[in-house]
Motif scaffolding. Structure first.
Motif, PDB file in Angstrom:
ATOM      1  N   PRO A   1       8.046   1.458  -4.156  1.00  0.00           N
ATOM      2  CA  PRO A   1       7.428   0.889  -2.954  1.00  0.00           C
ATOM      3  C   PRO A   1       7.917  -0.533  -2.721  1.00  0.00           C
ATOM      4  N   SER A   2       8.051  -0.891  -1.464  1.00  0.00           N
ATOM      5  CA  SER A   2       8.365  -2.269  -1.110  1.00  0.00           C
ATOM      6  C   SER A   2       7.124  -3.128  -1.272  1.00  0.00           C
ATOM      7  N   SER A   3       7.327  -4.403  -1.551  1.00  0.00           N
ATOM      8  CA  SER A   3       6.180  -5.322  -1.628  1.00  0.00           C
ATOM      9  C   SER A   3       5.634  -5.636  -0.243  1.00  0.00           C
ATOM     10  N   GLY A   4       6.346  -5.248   0.793  1.00  0.00           N
ATOM     11  CA  GLY A   4       5.916  -5.445   2.168  1.00  0.00           C
ATOM     12  C   GLY A   4       7.086  -5.207   3.101  1.00  0.00           C
ATOM     13  N   PRO A   5       6.835  -4.758   4.339  1.00  0.00           N
ATOM     14  CA  PRO A   5       7.940  -4.444   5.251  1.00  0.00           C
ATOM     15  C   PRO A   5       8.933  -5.587   5.426  1.00  0.00           C
ATOM     16  N   ALA A   6       8.442  -6.813   5.484  1.00  0.00           N
ATOM     17  CA  ALA A   6       9.329  -7.951   5.702  1.00  0.00           C
ATOM     18  C   ALA A   6      10.204  -8.250   4.488  1.00  0.00           C
ATOM     19  N   GLU A   7       9.830  -7.711   3.321  1.00  0.00           N
ATOM     20  CA  GLU A   7      10.571  -7.990   2.095  1.00  0.00           C
ATOM     21  C   GLU A   7      11.617  -6.929   1.761  1.00  0.00           C
ATOM     22  N   THR A   8      11.645  -5.862   2.545  1.00  0.00           N
ATOM     23  CA  THR A   8      12.499  -4.734   2.196  1.00  0.00           C
ATOM     24  C   THR A   8      13.983  -5.098   2.214  1.00  0.00           C
ATOM     25  N   ALA A   9      14.435  -5.746   3.302  1.00  0.00           N
ATOM     26  CA  ALA A   9      15.845  -6.123   3.392  1.00  0.00           C
ATOM     27  C   ALA A   9      16.211  -7.083   2.277  1.00  0.00           C
ATOM     28  N   LYS A  10      15.309  -8.002   1.969  1.00  0.00           N
ATOM     29  CA  LYS A  10      15.566  -8.960   0.895  1.00  0.00           C
ATOM     30  C   LYS A  10      15.730  -8.243  -0.437  1.00  0.00           C
ATOM     31  N   ALA A  11      14.940  -7.192  -0.655  1.00  0.00           N
ATOM     32  CA  ALA A  11      15.043  -6.438  -1.908  1.00  0.00           C
ATOM     33  C   ALA A  11      16.432  -5.817  -2.053  1.00  0.00           C
TER      34      ALA A  11
ATOM     35  N   ASN B   1     -10.295   1.753   9.325  1.00  0.00           N
ATOM     36  CA  ASN B   1      -9.411   0.984   8.462  1.00  0.00           C
ATOM     37  C   ASN B   1      -8.755   1.825   7.383  1.00  0.00           C
ATOM     38  N   HIS B   2      -9.449   2.871   6.921  1.00  0.00           N
ATOM     39  CA  HIS B   2      -8.889   3.689   5.848  1.00  0.00           C
ATOM     40  C   HIS B   2      -7.675   4.480   6.312  1.00  0.00           C
ATOM     41  N   LEU B   3      -7.425   4.512   7.622  1.00  0.00           N
ATOM     42  CA  LEU B   3      -6.305   5.292   8.136  1.00  0.00           C
ATOM     43  C   LEU B   3      -5.048   4.456   8.320  1.00  0.00           C
ATOM     44  N   GLN B   4      -5.079   3.182   7.929  1.00  0.00           N
ATOM     45  CA  GLN B   4      -3.871   2.385   8.020  1.00  0.00           C
ATOM     46  C   GLN B   4      -2.876   2.836   6.967  1.00  0.00           C
ATOM     47  N   GLU B   5      -1.609   2.348   7.130  1.00  0.00           N
ATOM     48  CA  GLU B   5      -0.603   2.698   6.146  1.00  0.00           C
ATOM     49  C   GLU B   5      -1.035   2.205   4.782  1.00  0.00           C
ATOM     50  N   ARG B   6      -0.736   2.989   3.759  1.00  0.00           N
ATOM     51  CA  ARG B   6      -1.248   2.723   2.432  1.00  0.00           C
ATOM     52  C   ARG B   6      -0.416   1.702   1.679  1.00  0.00           C
ATOM     53  N   GLY B   7       0.853   1.547   2.084  1.00  0.00           N
ATOM     54  CA  GLY B   7       1.667   0.467   1.550  1.00  0.00           C
ATOM     55  C   GLY B   7       1.971   0.604   0.082  1.00  0.00           C
TER      56      GLY B   7
END
Length: 349
Positions: free
Chosen positions: A80-90, A3-9
């Motif tokens: 940083p984005s608040s999440g991948p799905a929120e990037t376009a909205k930002a 789990n520690h190897l997931q994207e850090r976000g």
């Protein structure tokens, strides 16, 4: 275990949360826009949104470390984005000027509103960076041999599954018939593969490399071998593009100079360059991850987003039901800055 190897976000702290301040650069060469280029000794400010932290985004980090933006007279905030799905909205709500991420977000936004104004202008990742890894040798029969296996696919973002299900359809197979686990994280799936709870998983680097090294996993499918599939780009709004064309040209030149540096250096050099962005990853693991990606050619050597790669991604998103039609290349992509950067042919970093 994994789990520690997931994207850090969004919680990841990078080596410097601002782009380097601009130094003194050479005056701008003539280019081809209907604006008067500003002197590149005068810095321009750009707010750049990071989609999430991932090894396949390595060229973006290298551009910061190498000082490519400063060399082109660009300074600004890396947020940083608040999440991948929120990037376009930002982008659409003024939360940033430019984002790096998948053109899939432009396709989705354009499918919902063809006049949304999002546009991609510089490509960095031109091939799919994901793998299908399994326990034991790959089954015979190509994709057909995978269909009776239990496969855990990516939950975090839609593009990996969209592309893989399209691969299955093109092979004459029904992706709905796959025994698929779609709702767990890549880290959880990696642990499940290591524990023998699933037959195969869909992951990117460094999870793939670590599963090979630590769990004896085998690569069953390398998505990059599909061919061009546009995966990561710089995107902005048409309004910002009209207002700040010279700023976007500078960013594109900076990335092109970074792409030239990457093409001329080893995986070990690359890993040393960006290691500060992955402080929890052993240098050897980072170098192995980058080396595999380099050999697969996932990173574009120029900023040009080719129609073939865009159309393959768009077709996958349509066949997977993510979009109805999307928007065509001519609406979603603007290559003026990339073409100008190629003509100007700046030196490598």
């Amino acid at each position: 275990m994994f789990n520690h190897l997931q994207e850090r976000g969004a919680n990841c702290q990078d080596p410097g949360n601002r782009l380097p301040r601009a130094g003194v650069a050479a005056p701008a060469p003539a280019h081809y826009f209907d604006v008067h280029p500003r002197d590149r000794r005068i810095p321009v400010a750009i707010t750049l949104i990071e989609n999430f932290r991932a090894v396949f985004y390595a060229p973006f980090y290298a551009a910061f470390v190498l000082g490519a933006y400063a060399a082109e007279g660009v300074e600004g905030d890396q947020r940083p984005s608040s999440g991948p799905a929120e990037t376009a909205k930002a982008l659409l709500t003024g939360g940033g000027d430019v984002v790096w991420g998948g053109p899939m977000r432009v396709l989705v936004a354009g499918d919902a509103d063809p006049d949304c104004g999002l546009v991609s202008f510089c490509e960095i990742v031109e091939r799919d960076p994901f793998f299908i890894l399994g326990r034991g040798p790959a089954p015979g029969g190509g994709f057909g041999g995978i269909m009776d296996k239990k496969v855990a696919t990516v939950r975090e973002v839609p593009t990996p599954w969209m592309c893989f299900q399209d691969d299955l359809r093109r092979a004459g197979l029904d992706p709905d018939a796959l025994d698929r686990i779609p709702d767990r994280s890549m880290g959880e799936n990696a642990d499940a593969l290591a524990a023998g709870e699933v037959d195969a998983v869909q992951v990117f680097q460094p999870l793939a490399e670590n599963l090979i090294e630590e769990a004896g996993a085998r690569i069953w499918y390398t998505a990059a071998e599909r061919g061009l599939t546009s995966y990561t780009v710089f995107s902005t709004t048409r309004a910002f593009m009209a207002r700040e064309p010279d700023s976007l040209l500078r960013m594109t030149r900076a990335m092109y100079r970074t792409q030239k540096w990457i093409a001329a250096h080893s995986a070990e050099d690359f890993a040393e360059c960006i290691s500060g962005y992955f402080p929890d990853m052993p240098p050897e693991a980072l170098a192995r991850s980058l080396d595999r990606y380099l050999k697969l050619g996932i990173w574009n050597r120029t900023p040009i987003l080719k129609r073939e790669g865009f159309d393959r991604l768009r077709a996958a998103c349509i066949s997977g039901g993510l979009i109805r039609e999307g928007i065509p290349y001519e609406v979603a992509v603007d290559m003026r800055f990339a073409e100008t950067a190629l003509r100007e042919d700046p030196d490598s970093m």
